[in-house]
Structures are given as structure tokens and as C-alpha cells.
Design a protein around this motif. Structure first.
Motif, PDB file in Angstrom:
ATOM      1  N   SER A 126       9.734   9.785  -1.194  1.00 41.34           N
ATOM      2  CA  SER A 126       9.099  11.041  -0.794  1.00 41.34           C
ATOM      3  C   SER A 126       9.971  12.258  -1.093  1.00 41.34           C
ATOM      4  CB  SER A 126       8.751  11.008   0.697  1.00 41.34           C
ATOM      5  OG  SER A 126       9.929  10.863   1.481  1.00 41.34           O
ATOM      6  N   LEU A 127      11.261  12.045  -1.313  1.00 40.46           N
ATOM      7  CA  LEU A 127      12.200  13.135  -1.624  1.00 40.46           C
ATOM      8  C   LEU A 127      12.601  13.165  -3.095  1.00 40.46           C
ATOM      9  CD1 LEU A 127      14.568  12.721   1.459  1.00 40.46           C
ATOM     10  CD2 LEU A 127      12.688  14.345   1.184  1.00 40.46           C
ATOM     11  N   ALA A 128      12.070  12.249  -3.880  1.00 41.39           N
ATOM     12  CA  ALA A 128      12.519  12.087  -5.266  1.00 41.39           C
ATOM     13  C   ALA A 128      12.368  13.366  -6.087  1.00 41.39           C
ATOM     14  CB  ALA A 128      11.781  10.931  -5.938  1.00 41.39           C
ATOM     15  N   GLN A 129      11.240  14.038  -5.982  1.00 40.21           N
ATOM     16  CA  GLN A 129      11.024  15.248  -6.780  1.00 40.21           C
ATOM     17  C   GLN A 129      12.013  16.345  -6.379  1.00 40.21           C
ATOM     18  OE1 GLN A 129       7.038  16.818  -6.589  1.00 40.21           O
ATOM     19  NE2 GLN A 129       7.286  17.878  -8.533  1.00 40.21           N
ATOM     20  N   ASP A 181      14.908  -1.129  -3.295  1.00 38.38           N
ATOM     21  CA  ASP A 181      14.055  -1.171  -2.112  1.00 38.38           C
ATOM     22  C   ASP A 181      12.752  -0.476  -2.498  1.00 38.38           C
ATOM     23  OD1 ASP A 181      12.843   0.098   0.312  1.00 38.38           O
ATOM     24  OD2 ASP A 181      14.524  -0.840   1.336  1.00 38.38           O
ATOM     25  N   PRO A 182      11.602  -0.989  -2.084  1.00 43.20           N
ATOM     26  CA  PRO A 182      10.336  -0.365  -2.483  1.00 43.20           C
ATOM     27  C   PRO A 182      10.180   1.081  -2.012  1.00 43.20           C
ATOM     28  CG  PRO A 182       9.943  -2.436  -1.304  1.00 43.20           C
ATOM     29  CD  PRO A 182      11.404  -2.200  -1.310  1.00 43.20           C
ATOM     30  N   ALA A 183      10.915   1.486  -0.993  1.00 40.54           N
ATOM     31  CA  ALA A 183      10.809   2.850  -0.465  1.00 40.54           C
ATOM     32  C   ALA A 183      11.738   3.830  -1.168  1.00 40.54           C
ATOM     33  CB  ALA A 183      11.111   2.850   1.033  1.00 40.54           C
ATOM     34  N   LEU A 184      12.584   3.316  -2.085  1.00 38.75           N
ATOM     35  CA  LEU A 184      13.609   4.154  -2.700  1.00 38.75           C
ATOM     36  C   LEU A 184      13.397   4.348  -4.195  1.00 38.75           C
ATOM     37  CD1 LEU A 184      16.814   2.640  -1.039  1.00 38.75           C
ATOM     38  CD2 LEU A 184      15.527   4.668  -0.326  1.00 38.75           C
ATOM     39  N   ALA A 185      13.776   5.526  -4.659  1.00 35.47           N
ATOM     40  CA  ALA A 185      13.924   5.805  -6.087  1.00 35.47           C
ATOM     41  C   ALA A 185      15.427   5.863  -6.346  1.00 35.47           C
ATOM     42  CB  ALA A 185      13.273   7.128  -6.449  1.00 35.47           C
TER      43      ALA A 185
END
Length: 100
Positions: free
Chosen positions: A13-16, A49-53
Motif C-alpha cells: 500500500s506504500l509502494a508508490q 511476503d504477499p503484503a510486501l513489495a
């Protein structure tokens, strides 16, 4: 040749926001130092982890001493900024490597 690699694991959710910060803050600081060759900003394709980029910024340097000094001084300030923005939502670590 030395390669300073810093890996970042970021909530998706913070990747961008992280990508923007890396391109507009971190990488310009690397370039302004005059220590490194052209940095590379990479997305790590192996899913931790699936929640991480996951990302990597790689910076080539002719000198371990200069790369270490930059990491301990300038990168420390950048990492403080990173932590103040996103706290524990981003994890990072750096590795020094020698090109063989």
C-alpha cells in the motif's frame, strides 16, 4: 569495484509513495555525492511476503572506504527520513559486495 546494495521491503500500500521517495530523494543524494557510478533502482521479483513489495538500490563505487563513509553518514540521514515517514512499515538493510 564495490557495490553497495540496499534492499527495502515495503508494504504494498506504500509502494508508490516509496518509489517516488527513492527516485526524488534517495537516488539524487547518491548522485550528488560524486562517490558512486550510476545507481540502479530495481524491483525484487522474489516475493518475501504477499503484503510486501521489495526493491533494491545498487550503487557502484571504486572504494569500500568511501562507500562506507557515505553509508554511515548520508545514508543514515536518509534512513532516518525513511523511518520518520513510514516507521515499521518499511524494513531495509545494506550489503557491501565486491564485483569479481
Amino acid at each position: 569495484m564495490i557495490l553497495l546494495n540496499t534492499s527495502f521491503h515495503v508494504l504494498k500500500s506504500l509502494a508508490q509513495d516509496f518509489e517516488s521517495w527513492a527516485k526524488n530523494v534517495y537516488i539524487p543524494a547518491v548522485k550528488e555525492s560524486g562517490i558512486f557510478g550510476e545507481p540502479q533502482f530495481l524491483r525484487i521479483l522474489v516475493e518475501v511476503d504477499p503484503a510486501l513489495a521489495s526493491y533494491s538500490i545498487q550503487m557502484p563505487s571504486p572504494s569500500l572506504e568511501e562507500a562506507t563513509r557515505w553509508h554511515d553518514e548520508t545514508a543514515a540521514l536518509l534512513h532516518d527520513d525513511l523511518c520518520s515517514r513510514w516507521g515499521e512499515n518499511i524494513v531495509y538493510f545494506s550489503t557491501y559486495m565486491e564485483v569479481i
